[in-house]
Design a protein around this motif. Structure first.
Motif, PDB file in Angstrom:
ATOM      1  N   ILE A 114       0.843  -1.200   0.000  1.00 52.95           N
ATOM      2  CA  ILE A 114       0.000   0.000   0.000  1.00 52.95           C
ATOM      3  C   ILE A 114       0.879   1.252   0.000  1.00 52.95           C
ATOM      4  CG2 ILE A 114      -1.664   1.333   1.367  1.00 52.95           C
ATOM      5  CD1 ILE A 114      -2.781  -1.421   2.307  1.00 52.95           C
ATOM      6  N   ASP A 115       1.920   1.232   0.842  1.00 46.54           N
ATOM      7  CA  ASP A 115       2.851   2.369   0.891  1.00 46.54           C
ATOM      8  C   ASP A 115       3.532   2.589  -0.459  1.00 46.54           C
ATOM      9  OD1 ASP A 115       2.150   2.620   3.551  1.00 46.54           O
ATOM     10  OD2 ASP A 115       3.983   1.668   4.311  1.00 46.54           O
ATOM     11  N   GLU A 116       3.883   1.501  -1.133  1.00 43.87           N
ATOM     12  CA  GLU A 116       4.525   1.601  -2.456  1.00 43.87           C
ATOM     13  C   GLU A 116       3.580   2.229  -3.470  1.00 43.87           C
ATOM     14  OE1 GLU A 116       6.269  -1.393  -5.895  1.00 43.87           O
ATOM     15  OE2 GLU A 116       6.308  -2.089  -3.819  1.00 43.87           O
ATOM     16  N   PRO A 163      -6.977   4.845  -5.506  1.00 47.38           N
ATOM     17  CA  PRO A 163      -6.853   4.358  -4.136  1.00 47.38           C
ATOM     18  C   PRO A 163      -5.820   3.220  -4.065  1.00 47.38           C
ATOM     19  CG  PRO A 163      -8.919   3.586  -5.067  1.00 47.38           C
ATOM     20  CD  PRO A 163      -8.267   4.475  -6.097  1.00 47.38           C
ATOM     21  N   ALA A 164      -4.982   3.285  -3.072  1.00 46.15           N
ATOM     22  CA  ALA A 164      -3.810   2.402  -2.985  1.00 46.15           C
ATOM     23  C   ALA A 164      -4.167   0.940  -2.783  1.00 46.15           C
ATOM     24  CB  ALA A 164      -2.890   2.885  -1.860  1.00 46.15           C
ATOM     25  N   ILE A 165      -5.187   0.639  -1.989  1.00 44.54           N
ATOM     26  CA  ILE A 165      -5.511  -0.768  -1.687  1.00 44.54           C
ATOM     27  C   ILE A 165      -5.908  -1.537  -2.947  1.00 44.54           C
ATOM     28  CG2 ILE A 165      -7.099  -2.297  -0.444  1.00 44.54           C
ATOM     29  CD1 ILE A 165      -6.941  -0.316   1.906  1.00 44.54           C
ATOM     30  N   PRO A 166      -6.857  -1.036  -3.759  1.00 47.20           N
ATOM     31  CA  PRO A 166      -7.179  -1.787  -4.984  1.00 47.20           C
ATOM     32  C   PRO A 166      -5.991  -1.925  -5.937  1.00 47.20           C
ATOM     33  CG  PRO A 166      -8.882  -0.154  -4.531  1.00 47.20           C
ATOM     34  CD  PRO A 166      -7.774   0.095  -3.564  1.00 47.20           C
ATOM     35  N   PHE A 167      -5.153  -0.885  -6.025  1.00 50.99           N
ATOM     36  CA  PHE A 167      -3.966  -0.979  -6.881  1.00 50.99           C
ATOM     37  C   PHE A 167      -3.008  -2.048  -6.355  1.00 50.99           C
ATOM     38  CE2 PHE A 167      -5.020   3.153  -8.849  1.00 50.99           C
ATOM     39  CZ  PHE A 167      -4.759   2.835 -10.172  1.00 50.99           C
ATOM     40  N   ALA A 168      -2.814  -2.095  -5.044  1.00 53.72           N
ATOM     41  CA  ALA A 168      -1.915  -3.098  -4.458  1.00 53.72           C
ATOM     42  C   ALA A 168      -2.426  -4.508  -4.743  1.00 53.72           C
ATOM     43  CB  ALA A 168      -1.768  -2.867  -2.951  1.00 53.72           C
ATOM     44  N   ILE A 169      -3.710  -4.718  -4.565  1.00 51.07           N
ATOM     45  CA  ILE A 169      -4.312  -6.038  -4.831  1.00 51.07           C
ATOM     46  C   ILE A 169      -4.148  -6.399  -6.302  1.00 51.07           C
ATOM     47  CG2 ILE A 169      -6.501  -7.303  -4.939  1.00 51.07           C
ATOM     48  CD1 ILE A 169      -7.325  -5.686  -2.392  1.00 51.07           C
ATOM     49  N   THR A 170      -4.393  -5.440  -7.190  1.00 47.71           N
ATOM     50  CA  THR A 170      -4.280  -5.680  -8.634  1.00 47.71           C
ATOM     51  C   THR A 170      -2.848  -6.027  -9.024  1.00 47.71           C
ATOM     52  OG1 THR A 170      -6.125  -4.182  -9.046  1.00 47.71           O
ATOM     53  CG2 THR A 170      -4.677  -4.666 -10.912  1.00 47.71           C
ATOM     54  N   VAL A 171      -1.879  -5.288  -8.485  1.00 55.22           N
ATOM     55  CA  VAL A 171      -0.476  -5.535  -8.826  1.00 55.22           C
ATOM     56  C   VAL A 171      -0.043  -6.913  -8.332  1.00 55.22           C
ATOM     57  CG1 VAL A 171       1.904  -4.801  -8.378  1.00 55.22           C
ATOM     58  CG2 VAL A 171       0.179  -3.115  -9.029  1.00 55.22           C
TER      59      VAL A 171
END
Length: 150
Positions: free
Chosen positions: A51-53, A61-69
Protein backbone atom coordinates in the motif's frame (compact mmCIF):
# COMPACT_ATOMS: atom_id res chain seq x y z
CA UNK A 1 37.96 -31.86 -44.31
CA UNK A 2 34.41 -32.95 -45.11
CA UNK A 3 34.51 -35.33 -42.13
CA UNK A 4 35.62 -32.45 -39.87
CA UNK A 5 32.71 -30.32 -41.10
CA UNK A 6 30.33 -33.20 -40.48
CA UNK A 7 31.69 -33.68 -36.93
CA UNK A 8 31.27 -29.94 -36.31
CA UNK A 9 27.65 -30.06 -37.46
CA UNK A 10 26.99 -33.12 -35.28
CA UNK A 11 28.43 -31.36 -32.23
CA UNK A 12 26.41 -28.25 -33.01
CA UNK A 13 23.24 -30.32 -33.36
CA UNK A 14 23.91 -32.12 -30.07
CA UNK A 15 24.56 -28.82 -28.29
CA UNK A 16 21.45 -27.25 -29.80
CA UNK A 17 19.33 -30.24 -28.74
CA UNK A 18 20.57 -29.95 -25.15
CA UNK A 19 20.10 -26.20 -25.11
CA UNK A 20 16.58 -26.41 -26.59
CA UNK A 21 15.34 -28.77 -23.87
CA UNK A 22 11.98 -28.07 -22.21
CA UNK A 23 13.66 -27.97 -18.80
CA UNK A 24 16.08 -25.23 -19.82
CA UNK A 25 13.22 -23.30 -21.45
CA UNK A 26 11.25 -23.45 -18.18
CA UNK A 27 14.29 -22.27 -16.19
CA UNK A 28 14.69 -19.35 -18.61
CA UNK A 29 11.02 -18.45 -18.16
CA UNK A 30 11.42 -18.72 -14.38
CA UNK A 31 14.36 -16.31 -14.58
CA UNK A 32 12.28 -13.88 -16.60
CA UNK A 33 9.44 -14.07 -14.05
CA UNK A 34 11.61 -14.18 -10.90
CA UNK A 35 11.35 -10.48 -10.00
CA UNK A 36 7.57 -10.55 -10.47
CA UNK A 37 7.14 -13.68 -8.36
CA UNK A 38 9.35 -12.21 -5.64
CA UNK A 39 7.58 -8.84 -5.85
CA UNK A 40 4.12 -10.37 -5.68
CA UNK A 41 5.00 -12.62 -2.74
CA UNK A 42 6.68 -9.79 -0.80
CA UNK A 43 3.73 -7.46 -1.44
CA UNK A 44 1.28 -10.17 -0.33
CA UNK A 45 3.25 -10.87 2.86
CA UNK A 46 3.82 -7.17 3.64
CA UNK A 47 0.54 -5.76 2.37
CA UNK A 48 1.03 -2.46 4.21
CA UNK A 49 4.36 -2.10 2.39
CA UNK A 50 2.52 -2.70 -0.89
CA UNK A 51 0.00 0.00 0.00
CA UNK A 52 2.85 2.37 0.89
CA UNK A 53 4.52 1.60 -2.46
CA UNK A 54 1.33 2.41 -4.36
CA UNK A 55 0.89 5.66 -2.39
CA UNK A 56 4.52 6.62 -3.04
CA UNK A 57 3.95 6.01 -6.77
CA UNK A 58 0.86 8.24 -6.70
CA UNK A 59 -1.58 5.39 -7.33
CA UNK A 60 -4.85 5.99 -5.52
CA UNK A 61 -6.85 4.36 -4.14
CA UNK A 62 -3.81 2.40 -2.98
CA UNK A 63 -5.51 -0.77 -1.69
CA UNK A 64 -7.18 -1.79 -4.98
CA UNK A 65 -3.97 -0.98 -6.88
CA UNK A 66 -1.91 -3.10 -4.46
CA UNK A 67 -4.31 -6.04 -4.83
CA UNK A 68 -4.28 -5.68 -8.63
CA UNK A 69 -0.48 -5.54 -8.83
CA UNK A 70 -0.10 -8.61 -6.58
CA UNK A 71 -2.64 -10.56 -8.66
CA UNK A 72 -1.00 -9.42 -11.90
CA UNK A 73 2.57 -10.26 -10.87
CA UNK A 74 1.67 -13.69 -9.50
CA UNK A 75 -1.10 -14.58 -11.96
CA UNK A 76 0.74 -13.57 -15.14
CA UNK A 77 3.88 -15.37 -13.93
CA UNK A 78 1.81 -18.50 -13.27
CA UNK A 79 0.37 -18.34 -16.81
CA UNK A 80 3.86 -18.02 -18.30
CA UNK A 81 5.35 -20.85 -16.24
CA UNK A 82 2.39 -23.21 -16.71
CA UNK A 83 2.12 -22.61 -20.45
CA UNK A 84 -1.63 -22.00 -20.08
CA UNK A 85 -2.30 -18.83 -22.09
CA UNK A 86 1.41 -18.07 -21.82
CA UNK A 87 1.08 -15.30 -24.39
CA UNK A 88 -1.55 -13.52 -22.28
CA UNK A 89 0.67 -13.59 -19.19
CA UNK A 90 3.66 -12.39 -21.20
CA UNK A 91 1.76 -9.52 -22.78
CA UNK A 92 0.30 -8.55 -19.40
CA UNK A 93 3.75 -8.37 -17.80
CA UNK A 94 5.14 -6.52 -20.84
CA UNK A 95 2.47 -3.81 -20.58
CA UNK A 96 2.76 -3.64 -16.78
CA UNK A 97 6.55 -3.35 -16.95
CA UNK A 98 6.43 -0.68 -19.65
CA UNK A 99 3.94 1.40 -17.65
CA UNK A 100 5.86 0.99 -14.39
CA UNK A 101 9.13 1.85 -16.14
CA UNK A 102 7.79 5.15 -17.42
CA UNK A 103 6.35 5.93 -13.97
CA UNK A 104 9.36 5.00 -11.85
CA UNK A 105 12.40 5.62 -14.04
CA UNK A 106 11.99 9.10 -15.51
CA UNK A 107 15.73 9.52 -15.85
CA UNK A 108 15.33 12.52 -18.16
CA UNK A 109 13.97 14.48 -15.16
CA UNK A 110 16.57 13.25 -12.67
CA UNK A 111 19.55 15.27 -11.47
CA UNK A 112 22.93 14.04 -12.68
CA UNK A 113 24.04 11.99 -9.65
CA UNK A 114 20.85 9.88 -9.84
CA UNK A 115 20.38 9.97 -13.59
CA UNK A 116 22.80 7.16 -14.51
CA UNK A 117 21.16 4.57 -12.22
CA UNK A 118 17.65 5.51 -13.34
CA UNK A 119 18.64 5.48 -17.00
CA UNK A 120 20.26 2.08 -16.60
CA UNK A 121 17.18 0.71 -14.83
CA UNK A 122 14.93 2.19 -17.52
CA UNK A 123 16.72 0.37 -20.31
CA UNK A 124 17.03 -2.87 -18.33
CA UNK A 125 13.26 -2.83 -17.91
CA UNK A 126 12.82 -2.22 -21.63
CA UNK A 127 14.88 -5.40 -22.07
CA UNK A 128 12.39 -7.26 -19.88
CA UNK A 129 9.54 -5.90 -22.01
CA UNK A 130 11.32 -7.22 -25.10
CA UNK A 131 11.79 -10.60 -23.44
CA UNK A 132 8.10 -10.85 -22.61
CA UNK A 133 7.15 -9.81 -26.14
CA UNK A 134 9.38 -12.59 -27.49
CA UNK A 135 7.73 -15.11 -25.16
CA UNK A 136 4.29 -14.03 -26.39
CA UNK A 137 5.41 -14.09 -30.02
CA UNK A 138 6.91 -17.59 -29.74
CA UNK A 139 3.86 -18.91 -27.91
CA UNK A 140 1.45 -17.53 -30.51
CA UNK A 141 3.70 -18.71 -33.35
CA UNK A 142 3.83 -22.23 -31.85
CA UNK A 143 0.02 -22.29 -31.52
CA UNK A 144 -0.46 -21.14 -35.12
CA UNK A 145 1.99 -23.74 -36.40
CA UNK A 146 0.25 -26.54 -34.47
CA UNK A 147 -3.17 -25.46 -35.76
CA UNK A 148 -2.04 -25.35 -39.39
CA UNK A 149 -0.55 -28.84 -39.05
CA UNK A 150 -4.02 -30.24 -38.37
Amino acid sequence: MIEEMSLGKDRLSATAARFASPGLRWIALLGLCAAYLQGGIVKAIDFQGAIDEMTHSGLTPAIPFAITVIALELGASALILSGFYRWVGALALAVFTLMATFMANRFWNAPLPDRFMMENSFFEHLGLVGGFLLVAWHDLKDKTTRRSAW
